[in-house]
Motif scaffolding. Structure first.
Motif, PDB file in Angstrom:
ATOM      1  N   VAL A  69       0.830  -1.200   0.000  1.00 56.48           N
ATOM      2  CA  VAL A  69       0.000   0.000   0.000  1.00 56.48           C
ATOM      3  C   VAL A  69       0.871   1.259   0.000  1.00 56.48           C
ATOM      4  CG1 VAL A  69      -1.819   1.242   1.255  1.00 56.48           C
ATOM      5  CG2 VAL A  69      -1.824  -1.263   1.209  1.00 56.48           C
ATOM      6  N   ASP A  70       1.972   1.232   0.716  1.00 52.76           N
ATOM      7  CA  ASP A  70       2.861   2.391   0.823  1.00 52.76           C
ATOM      8  C   ASP A  70       3.542   2.660  -0.519  1.00 52.76           C
ATOM      9  OD1 ASP A  70       4.447   4.327   2.594  1.00 52.76           O
ATOM     10  OD2 ASP A  70       6.038   3.141   1.640  1.00 52.76           O
ATOM     11  N   THR A  71       3.407   3.872  -1.014  1.00 49.23           N
ATOM     12  CA  THR A  71       3.943   4.255  -2.321  1.00 49.23           C
ATOM     13  C   THR A  71       5.448   4.050  -2.405  1.00 49.23           C
ATOM     14  OG1 THR A  71       2.175   5.894  -2.530  1.00 49.23           O
ATOM     15  CG2 THR A  71       4.074   6.142  -3.991  1.00 49.23           C
ATOM     16  N   GLU A  72       6.173   4.478  -1.402  1.00 48.36           N
ATOM     17  CA  GLU A  72       7.636   4.382  -1.437  1.00 48.36           C
ATOM     18  C   GLU A  72       8.100   2.928  -1.464  1.00 48.36           C
ATOM     19  OE1 GLU A  72      11.378   6.640   0.682  1.00 48.36           O
ATOM     20  OE2 GLU A  72       9.671   6.115   1.947  1.00 48.36           O
ATOM     21  N   LEU A  73       7.500   2.083  -0.649  1.00 44.40           N
ATOM     22  CA  LEU A  73       7.837   0.653  -0.677  1.00 44.40           C
ATOM     23  C   LEU A  73       7.425   0.015  -1.997  1.00 44.40           C
ATOM     24  CD1 LEU A  73       6.872  -0.560   2.918  1.00 44.40           C
ATOM     25  CD2 LEU A  73       9.161  -0.421   1.940  1.00 44.40           C
ATOM     26  N   ARG A  74       6.259   0.391  -2.520  1.00 43.99           N
ATOM     27  CA  ARG A  74       5.766  -0.172  -3.785  1.00 43.99           C
ATOM     28  C   ARG A  74       6.719   0.133  -4.940  1.00 43.99           C
ATOM     29  NH1 ARG A  74       0.594   1.304  -3.584  1.00 43.99           N
ATOM     30  NH2 ARG A  74       0.987   3.276  -4.596  1.00 43.99           N
ATOM     31  N   GLU A  75       7.328   1.305  -4.940  1.00 40.34           N
ATOM     32  CA  GLU A  75       8.282   1.657  -5.993  1.00 40.34           C
ATOM     33  C   GLU A  75       9.517   0.763  -5.975  1.00 40.34           C
ATOM     34  OE1 GLU A  75       9.045   5.822  -5.415  1.00 40.34           O
ATOM     35  OE2 GLU A  75       7.087   6.397  -6.210  1.00 40.34           O
ATOM     36  N   ILE A  76       9.796   0.149  -4.835  1.00 34.94           N
ATOM     37  CA  ILE A  76      10.978  -0.701  -4.698  1.00 34.94           C
ATOM     38  C   ILE A  76      10.644  -2.175  -4.863  1.00 34.94           C
ATOM     39  CG2 ILE A  76      12.843  -1.418  -3.130  1.00 34.94           C
ATOM     40  CD1 ILE A  76      12.588   1.444  -1.891  1.00 34.94           C
ATOM     41  N   VAL A  77       9.541  -2.636  -4.243  1.00 33.62           N
ATOM     42  CA  VAL A  77       9.252  -4.073  -4.236  1.00 33.62           C
ATOM     43  C   VAL A  77       8.098  -4.485  -5.143  1.00 33.62           C
ATOM     44  CG1 VAL A  77      10.176  -4.354  -1.912  1.00 33.62           C
ATOM     45  CG2 VAL A  77       7.723  -4.057  -2.210  1.00 33.62           C
ATOM     46  N   GLY A  78       7.376  -3.539  -5.716  1.00 31.03           N
ATOM     47  CA  GLY A  78       6.253  -3.876  -6.580  1.00 31.03           C
ATOM     48  C   GLY A  78       4.937  -3.829  -5.836  1.00 31.03           C
ATOM     49  N   ASN A  79       3.888  -4.277  -6.526  1.00 33.60           N
ATOM     50  CA  ASN A  79       2.524  -4.164  -6.003  1.00 33.60           C
ATOM     51  C   ASN A  79       2.174  -5.190  -4.936  1.00 33.60           C
ATOM     52  OD1 ASN A  79       1.914  -2.016  -7.724  1.00 33.60           O
ATOM     53  ND2 ASN A  79       1.397  -3.420  -9.380  1.00 33.60           N
ATOM     54  N   ASN A 158      13.365  12.200   8.444  1.00 30.05           N
ATOM     55  CA  ASN A 158      12.644  12.860   7.345  1.00 30.05           C
ATOM     56  C   ASN A 158      13.371  12.710   6.014  1.00 30.05           C
ATOM     57  OD1 ASN A 158      10.406  13.813   8.862  1.00 30.05           O
ATOM     58  ND2 ASN A 158      11.716  15.414   9.708  1.00 30.05           N
ATOM     59  N   SER A 159      13.804  11.479   5.710  1.00 28.85           N
ATOM     60  CA  SER A 159      14.479  11.218   4.441  1.00 28.85           C
ATOM     61  C   SER A 159      13.850   9.994   3.775  1.00 28.85           C
ATOM     62  CB  SER A 159      15.977  11.005   4.661  1.00 28.85           C
ATOM     63  OG  SER A 159      16.215   9.893   5.500  1.00 28.85           O
ATOM     64  N   SER A 160      14.185   9.785   2.520  1.00 31.79           N
ATOM     65  CA  SER A 160      13.637   8.655   1.770  1.00 31.79           C
ATOM     66  C   SER A 160      14.335   7.356   2.169  1.00 31.79           C
ATOM     67  CB  SER A 160      13.833   8.893   0.268  1.00 31.79           C
ATOM     68  OG  SER A 160      15.217   8.812  -0.055  1.00 31.79           O
ATOM     69  N   ILE A 161      13.755   6.246   1.754  1.00 26.83           N
ATOM     70  CA  ILE A 161      14.383   4.950   1.971  1.00 26.83           C
ATOM     71  C   ILE A 161      15.755   4.923   1.302  1.00 26.83           C
ATOM     72  CG2 ILE A 161      14.268   2.503   1.302  1.00 26.83           C
ATOM     73  CD1 ILE A 161      11.259   2.591   1.810  1.00 26.83           C
ATOM     74  N   GLU A 162      15.845   5.455   0.080  1.00 33.64           N
ATOM     75  CA  GLU A 162      17.123   5.473  -0.644  1.00 33.64           C
ATOM     76  C   GLU A 162      18.180   6.264   0.114  1.00 33.64           C
ATOM     77  OE1 GLU A 162      14.180   6.004  -2.108  1.00 33.64           O
ATOM     78  OE2 GLU A 162      14.049   4.471  -3.664  1.00 33.64           O
ATOM     79  N   ASP A 163      17.802   7.439   0.616  1.00 32.54           N
ATOM     80  CA  ASP A 163      18.759   8.269   1.364  1.00 32.54           C
ATOM     81  C   ASP A 163      19.170   7.602   2.671  1.00 32.54           C
ATOM     82  OD1 ASP A 163      18.688  10.195  -0.629  1.00 32.54           O
ATOM     83  OD2 ASP A 163      17.270  11.496   0.428  1.00 32.54           O
ATOM     84  N   ALA A 164      18.210   6.981   3.355  1.00 25.95           N
ATOM     85  CA  ALA A 164      18.531   6.264   4.597  1.00 25.95           C
ATOM     86  C   ALA A 164      19.486   5.117   4.296  1.00 25.95           C
ATOM     87  CB  ALA A 164      17.256   5.755   5.265  1.00 25.95           C
ATOM     88  N   GLY A 165      19.242   4.386   3.207  1.00 23.23           N
ATOM     89  CA  GLY A 165      20.128   3.286   2.816  1.00 23.23           C
ATOM     90  C   GLY A 165      21.528   3.769   2.503  1.00 23.23           C
ATOM     91  N   ALA A 166      21.620   4.856   1.743  1.00 19.23           N
ATOM     92  CA  ALA A 166      22.932   5.404   1.379  1.00 19.23           C
ATOM     93  C   ALA A 166      23.709   5.836   2.617  1.00 19.23           C
ATOM     94  CB  ALA A 166      22.760   6.582   0.418  1.00 19.23           C
ATOM     95  N   SER A 167      22.992   6.341   3.627  1.00 21.01           N
ATOM     96  CA  SER A 167      23.676   6.832   4.827  1.00 21.01           C
ATOM     97  C   SER A 167      24.323   5.715   5.640  1.00 21.01           C
ATOM     98  CB  SER A 167      22.710   7.631   5.706  1.00 21.01           C
ATOM     99  OG  SER A 167      21.793   6.769   6.356  1.00 21.01           O
ATOM    100  N   VAL A 172      19.911   0.299  -2.149  1.00 22.70           N
ATOM    101  CA  VAL A 172      18.490   0.063  -2.349  1.00 22.70           C
ATOM    102  C   VAL A 172      18.213  -0.390  -3.782  1.00 22.70           C
ATOM    103  CG1 VAL A 172      16.194   1.131  -2.331  1.00 22.70           C
ATOM    104  CG2 VAL A 172      17.791   1.590  -0.472  1.00 22.70           C
ATOM    105  N   ASN A 173      19.011   0.067  -4.752  1.00 24.05           N
ATOM    106  CA  ASN A 173      18.817  -0.384  -6.128  1.00 24.05           C
ATOM    107  C   ASN A 173      19.068  -1.877  -6.266  1.00 24.05           C
ATOM    108  OD1 ASN A 173      17.970   2.036  -7.338  1.00 24.05           O
ATOM    109  ND2 ASN A 173      20.087   2.768  -7.441  1.00 24.05           N
ATOM    110  N   ALA A 174      20.015  -2.423  -5.517  1.00 27.02           N
ATOM    111  CA  ALA A 174      20.266  -3.868  -5.542  1.00 27.02           C
ATOM    112  C   ALA A 174      19.070  -4.620  -4.961  1.00 27.02           C
ATOM    113  CB  ALA A 174      21.535  -4.200  -4.764  1.00 27.02           C
ATOM    114  N   ILE A 175      18.462  -4.062  -3.916  1.00 29.18           N
ATOM    115  CA  ILE A 175      17.265  -4.677  -3.342  1.00 29.18           C
ATOM    116  C   ILE A 175      16.126  -4.617  -4.353  1.00 29.18           C
ATOM    117  CG2 ILE A 175      15.504  -4.479  -1.540  1.00 29.18           C
ATOM    118  CD1 ILE A 175      17.743  -3.490   0.344  1.00 29.18           C
ATOM    119  N   LYS A 176      15.971  -3.475  -5.003  1.00 29.86           N
ATOM    120  CA  LYS A 176      14.903  -3.317  -5.996  1.00 29.86           C
ATOM    121  C   LYS A 176      15.048  -4.346  -7.113  1.00 29.86           C
ATOM    122  CE  LYS A 176      12.514   0.165  -8.718  1.00 29.86           C
ATOM    123  NZ  LYS A 176      12.434   1.577  -9.063  1.00 29.86           N
ATOM    124  N   ALA A 177      16.276  -4.641  -7.521  1.00 28.68           N
ATOM    125  CA  ALA A 177      16.518  -5.619  -8.580  1.00 28.68           C
ATOM    126  C   ALA A 177      16.000  -7.006  -8.193  1.00 28.68           C
ATOM    127  CB  ALA A 177      18.013  -5.672  -8.911  1.00 28.68           C
TER     128      ALA A 177
END
Length: 183
Positions: A69-79, A158-167, A172-177
């Protein structure tokens, strides 16, 4: 923060720790973030009365698809994502005073029910999952748990999942793959 020497507190399923409800409530109220799973429902209910509607320990061992349901998670893991409940019982959540991040997909006995929620309280946040991290978690389940932790870190800063991962050095791109087949 309020009796706990951390910003992010994990309450694992079946913990035998004696958690002070008032202390936990104050921790979150003053800006702390809690990640609680499965059979911590009684701890969460005592500390945050009226914020979670649990049905009890009536969930059965199964695998279900969950709608992301969460938009940010959906962009990474799908529907949709497969969730495994590997214990004979688990706490079923009927609703909360927060945002549903994952919900049981149509076709399961748990269709439409929240599987993971994010509930703001005071200056902090409570994340609750009906599932827990089990010893034989699949690679995708471990990746989902990493994303959920990054979501919590991002919420605190107050940052995105990608920014939190980078920190903290998580790609996160490897997880998305790993989840490309979900799109």
């Amino acid at each position: 923060k309020a009796g706990f020497n951390c910003d992010l507190l994990f309450l694992n399923c079946g913990t035998s720790d004696n958690i002070d409800s008032a202390g936990l409530r104050k921790f979150v109220e003053s800006g702390g973030c809690v990640y609680a799973s499965d059979l911590t429902d009684d701890i969460i209910s005592r500390a945050f009365p009226g914020y979670f509607n649990f049905e009890g320990h009536v969930g059965e061992e199964c695998k279900i698809y969950a709608d992301v349901v969460d938009t940010e998670l959906r962009e990474i893991v799908g529907n949709k994502i497969m969730i495994e409940f590997d214990m004979p019982i688990w706490a079923v959540l009927r609703g909360s005073r927060g945002q549903t991040l994952l919900a049981g997909a149509k076709g399961s006995d748990y269709a439409g029910l929240p599987i993971m929620v994010k509930v703001p309280f005071g200056k902090g946040i409570i994340f609750y999952t009906c599932f827990h991290n089990h010893a034989q978690a699949s690679e995708k389940e471990r990746a989902l748990l990493q994303l959920l932790v990054l979501k919590q870190i991002g919420s605190n800063s107050n940052s995105s999942i990608e920014d939190a991962g980078a920190s903290i050095g998580i790609d996160v791109n490897a997880i998305k793959a790993m989840f490309r087949s979900n799109f």
